[in-house]
Design a protein around this motif. Structure first.
Motif, PDB file in Angstrom:
ATOM      1  N   CYS A  51      -1.505  14.495 -27.264  1.00 46.33           N
ATOM      2  CA  CYS A  51      -2.285  14.143 -28.201  1.00 46.33           C
ATOM      3  C   CYS A  51      -1.652  13.315 -29.272  1.00 46.33           C
ATOM      4  O   CYS A  51      -2.332  12.061 -29.357  1.00 46.33           O
ATOM      5  CB  CYS A  51      -2.985  15.281 -28.876  1.00 46.33           C
ATOM      6  N   ASP A  52      -0.351  13.382 -29.556  1.00 52.31           N
ATOM      7  CA  ASP A  52       0.197  12.795 -30.503  1.00 52.31           C
ATOM      8  C   ASP A  52       1.505  12.385 -30.539  1.00 52.31           C
ATOM      9  O   ASP A  52       2.001  11.624 -31.058  1.00 52.31           O
ATOM     10  CB  ASP A  52      -0.084  13.635 -31.838  1.00 52.31           C
ATOM     11  N   LEU A  61      -0.980  27.621 -34.618  1.00 51.50           N
ATOM     12  CA  LEU A  61      -2.063  27.930 -33.903  1.00 51.50           C
ATOM     13  C   LEU A  61      -2.570  26.718 -33.085  1.00 51.50           C
ATOM     14  O   LEU A  61      -3.618  25.785 -33.444  1.00 51.50           O
ATOM     15  CB  LEU A  61      -3.090  28.577 -34.698  1.00 51.50           C
ATOM     16  N   ILE A  62      -1.850  26.467 -31.805  1.00 48.54           N
ATOM     17  CA  ILE A  62      -2.188  25.193 -31.112  1.00 48.54           C
ATOM     18  C   ILE A  62      -2.229  25.645 -29.665  1.00 48.54           C
ATOM     19  O   ILE A  62      -1.727  26.843 -29.118  1.00 48.54           O
ATOM     20  CB  ILE A  62      -1.113  24.152 -31.281  1.00 48.54           C
ATOM     21  N   VAL A  63      -2.786  24.848 -28.759  1.00 45.80           N
ATOM     22  CA  VAL A  63      -2.942  24.975 -27.222  1.00 45.80           C
ATOM     23  C   VAL A  63      -2.816  23.890 -26.428  1.00 45.80           C
ATOM     24  O   VAL A  63      -3.234  22.583 -27.147  1.00 45.80           O
ATOM     25  CB  VAL A  63      -4.220  25.725 -26.931  1.00 45.80           C
ATOM     26  N   ALA A  64      -2.930  24.009 -25.315  1.00 48.57           N
ATOM     27  CA  ALA A  64      -2.832  22.815 -24.251  1.00 48.57           C
ATOM     28  C   ALA A  64      -4.032  23.374 -23.313  1.00 48.57           C
ATOM     29  O   ALA A  64      -4.016  24.459 -23.066  1.00 48.57           O
ATOM     30  CB  ALA A  64      -1.560  22.469 -23.598  1.00 48.57           C
ATOM     31  N   LEU A  65      -4.845  22.492 -23.046  1.00 46.61           N
ATOM     32  CA  LEU A  65      -6.088  22.791 -21.967  1.00 46.61           C
ATOM     33  C   LEU A  65      -5.827  22.409 -20.697  1.00 46.61           C
ATOM     34  O   LEU A  65      -5.081  21.111 -20.444  1.00 46.61           O
ATOM     35  CB  LEU A  65      -7.257  22.376 -22.571  1.00 46.61           C
ATOM     36  N   SER A  66      -6.080  22.848 -19.604  1.00 55.53           N
ATOM     37  CA  SER A  66      -6.142  22.564 -18.359  1.00 55.53           C
ATOM     38  C   SER A  66      -6.744  20.980 -18.405  1.00 55.53           C
ATOM     39  O   SER A  66      -7.673  20.628 -19.260  1.00 55.53           O
ATOM     40  CB  SER A  66      -6.921  23.211 -17.468  1.00 55.53           C
ATOM     41  N   THR A  67      -6.374  20.362 -17.405  1.00 58.93           N
ATOM     42  CA  THR A  67      -6.995  18.803 -17.239  1.00 58.93           C
ATOM     43  C   THR A  67      -8.384  18.583 -17.379  1.00 58.93           C
ATOM     44  O   THR A  67      -8.848  17.841 -18.339  1.00 58.93           O
ATOM     45  CB  THR A  67      -6.479  18.124 -16.150  1.00 58.93           C
ATOM     46  N   ARG A  87     -10.355  40.388 -30.309  1.00 57.50           N
ATOM     47  CA  ARG A  87     -10.210  39.497 -31.697  1.00 57.50           C
ATOM     48  C   ARG A  87     -10.607  38.073 -31.091  1.00 57.50           C
ATOM     49  O   ARG A  87     -10.540  37.691 -30.081  1.00 57.50           O
ATOM     50  CB  ARG A  87      -8.841  39.616 -31.978  1.00 57.50           C
ATOM     51  N   SER A  88     -10.742  36.965 -32.065  1.00 61.28           N
ATOM     52  CA  SER A  88     -10.870  35.812 -32.083  1.00 61.28           C
ATOM     53  C   SER A  88      -9.866  34.982 -32.846  1.00 61.28           C
ATOM     54  O   SER A  88      -9.572  35.317 -33.861  1.00 61.28           O
ATOM     55  CB  SER A  88     -12.259  35.451 -31.967  1.00 61.28           C
ATOM     56  N   VAL A  89      -9.684  33.806 -32.385  1.00 65.04           N
ATOM     57  CA  VAL A  89      -8.705  32.856 -33.334  1.00 65.04           C
ATOM     58  C   VAL A  89      -8.955  31.477 -32.954  1.00 65.04           C
ATOM     59  O   VAL A  89      -9.520  31.351 -31.879  1.00 65.04           O
ATOM     60  CB  VAL A  89      -7.353  33.087 -32.718  1.00 65.04           C
ATOM     61  N   LYS A  90      -8.894  30.658 -34.042  1.00 69.40           N
ATOM     62  CA  LYS A  90      -9.213  29.361 -33.897  1.00 69.40           C
ATOM     63  C   LYS A  90      -7.993  28.587 -33.818  1.00 69.40           C
ATOM     64  O   LYS A  90      -7.068  28.846 -34.515  1.00 69.40           O
ATOM     65  CB  LYS A  90      -9.858  28.756 -35.141  1.00 69.40           C
ATOM     66  N   ALA A  91      -7.751  27.720 -32.704  1.00 61.92           N
ATOM     67  CA  ALA A  91      -6.484  26.912 -32.611  1.00 61.92           C
ATOM     68  C   ALA A  91      -6.789  25.466 -32.177  1.00 61.92           C
ATOM     69  O   ALA A  91      -7.885  25.199 -31.721  1.00 61.92           O
ATOM     70  CB  ALA A  91      -5.789  27.503 -31.269  1.00 61.92           C
ATOM     71  N   MET A  92      -5.926  24.859 -32.601  1.00 65.54           N
ATOM     72  CA  MET A  92      -6.098  23.185 -32.376  1.00 65.54           C
ATOM     73  C   MET A  92      -5.560  22.702 -31.037  1.00 65.54           C
ATOM     74  O   MET A  92      -4.486  23.236 -30.676  1.00 65.54           O
ATOM     75  CB  MET A  92      -5.233  22.345 -33.378  1.00 65.54           C
ATOM     76  N   VAL A  93      -6.344  21.807 -30.308  1.00 72.24           N
ATOM     77  CA  VAL A  93      -5.921  21.361 -29.090  1.00 72.24           C
ATOM     78  C   VAL A  93      -4.719  20.099 -29.287  1.00 72.24           C
ATOM     79  O   VAL A  93      -5.262  19.203 -29.979  1.00 72.24           O
ATOM     80  CB  VAL A  93      -7.020  20.808 -28.283  1.00 72.24           C
ATOM     81  N   VAL A  94      -3.927  20.240 -28.769  1.00 76.31           N
ATOM     82  CA  VAL A  94      -2.847  19.262 -29.115  1.00 76.31           C
ATOM     83  C   VAL A  94      -2.082  18.747 -27.623  1.00 76.31           C
ATOM     84  O   VAL A  94      -1.121  17.585 -27.856  1.00 76.31           O
ATOM     85  CB  VAL A  94      -1.313  19.794 -29.785  1.00 76.31           C
ATOM     86  N   ASP A  95      -2.137  19.351 -26.722  1.00 77.40           N
ATOM     87  CA  ASP A  95      -1.606  18.799 -25.341  1.00 77.40           C
ATOM     88  C   ASP A  95      -2.827  19.292 -24.109  1.00 77.40           C
ATOM     89  O   ASP A  95      -3.805  19.842 -24.208  1.00 77.40           O
ATOM     90  CB  ASP A  95      -0.345  19.753 -25.181  1.00 77.40           C
ATOM     91  N   GLU A  96      -2.417  18.683 -22.955  1.00 71.78           N
ATOM     92  CA  GLU A  96      -2.763  18.769 -21.779  1.00 71.78           C
ATOM     93  C   GLU A  96      -1.853  19.720 -20.721  1.00 71.78           C
ATOM     94  O   GLU A  96      -0.550  19.436 -20.662  1.00 71.78           O
ATOM     95  CB  GLU A  96      -3.200  17.399 -20.937  1.00 71.78           C
ATOM     96  N   CYS A  97      -2.442  20.842 -20.218  1.00 68.50           N
ATOM     97  CA  CYS A  97      -1.741  21.293 -19.028  1.00 68.50           C
ATOM     98  C   CYS A  97      -2.240  20.740 -17.785  1.00 68.50           C
ATOM     99  O   CYS A  97      -3.198  21.035 -17.299  1.00 68.50           O
ATOM    100  CB  CYS A  97      -2.218  22.991 -19.120  1.00 68.50           C
TER     101      CYS A  97
END
Length: 135
Positions: A51-52, A61-67, A87-97
Motif C-alpha cells: 500500500c505505501d 493493528l495492521i493486516v495483509a489481505l489475500s489478493t 472478540r473483535s478488533v479493527k485493523a488497517m489494511v497495509v499489504d497484499e498476501c
C-alpha cells in the motif's frame, strides 16, 4: 439570482450523475483464516507493504489481505473489523498476501498486535478461523 442558482444546481446534478466510482465490494462476516505476519524490516513478511512501500511495526493493528480481498489496492489504508476468539478488533489494511505467490485465497495475515487484541494466547498464534468485514 434564481436563474444562477438553478444553473448551478443543474451543473451540480450533472457532475454528480456523471462521476464514476469503482465500487468496493462490501463483505459482511466473510469467513477467513487469520495468520501471523511480521511487517517489520527483516521480518517474515518479506519486502515493504504494497500500500505505501513502507515497513510497519508489529505493535500496530495492521493486516495483509489475500489478493481477491486486497482488490487491487482498493482497501489500502481502510480499516476492517476482525471477529475471532470471542472478540473483535479493527485493523488497517497495509499489504497484499499474494494468492499467486503461495498465499491461500482466504487469508487475513495479521500483525502480532492483532493477535494480542483478540486475546489469543501466544502459544496458539499461527492460524485461527475468523470472520471480517469492511468498516
Amino acid at each position: 439570482m434564481r436563474t444562477v442558482i438553478r444553473a448551478l444546481l443543474v451543473l451540480l446534478i450533472l457532475a454528480i450523475s456523471t462521476h464514476s466510482v469503482e465500487p468496493k465490494p462490501q463483505l459482511s462476516g466473510e469467513k477467513a483464516v487469520l495468520t501471523i505476519n511480521s511487517f517489520e524490516k527483516g521480518g517474515d513478511g518479506g519486502g515493504p507493504s504494497e500500500c505505501d512501500g513502507h515497513y510497519h511495526s508489529d505493535d500496530t493493528l495492521i493486516v495483509a489481505l489475500s489478493t481477491r480481498w486486497y482488490n487491487h489496492g482498493h482497501r489500502c489504508h481502510n480499516y476492517i473489523t476482525i471477529n475471532g476468539n470471542g472478540r473483535s478488533v479493527k485493523a488497517m489494511v497495509v499489504d497484499e498476501c499474494d494468492s499467486n505467490g503461495g498465499c491461500a485465497n482466504n487469508i487475513v495475515d495479521a500483525s502480532k498486535a492483532v493477535w494480542k487484541a483478540l486475546g489469543v494466547p501466544k502459544q496458539q498464534w499461527g492460524e485461527l478461523k475468523v470472520t471480517w468485514s469492511d468498516d
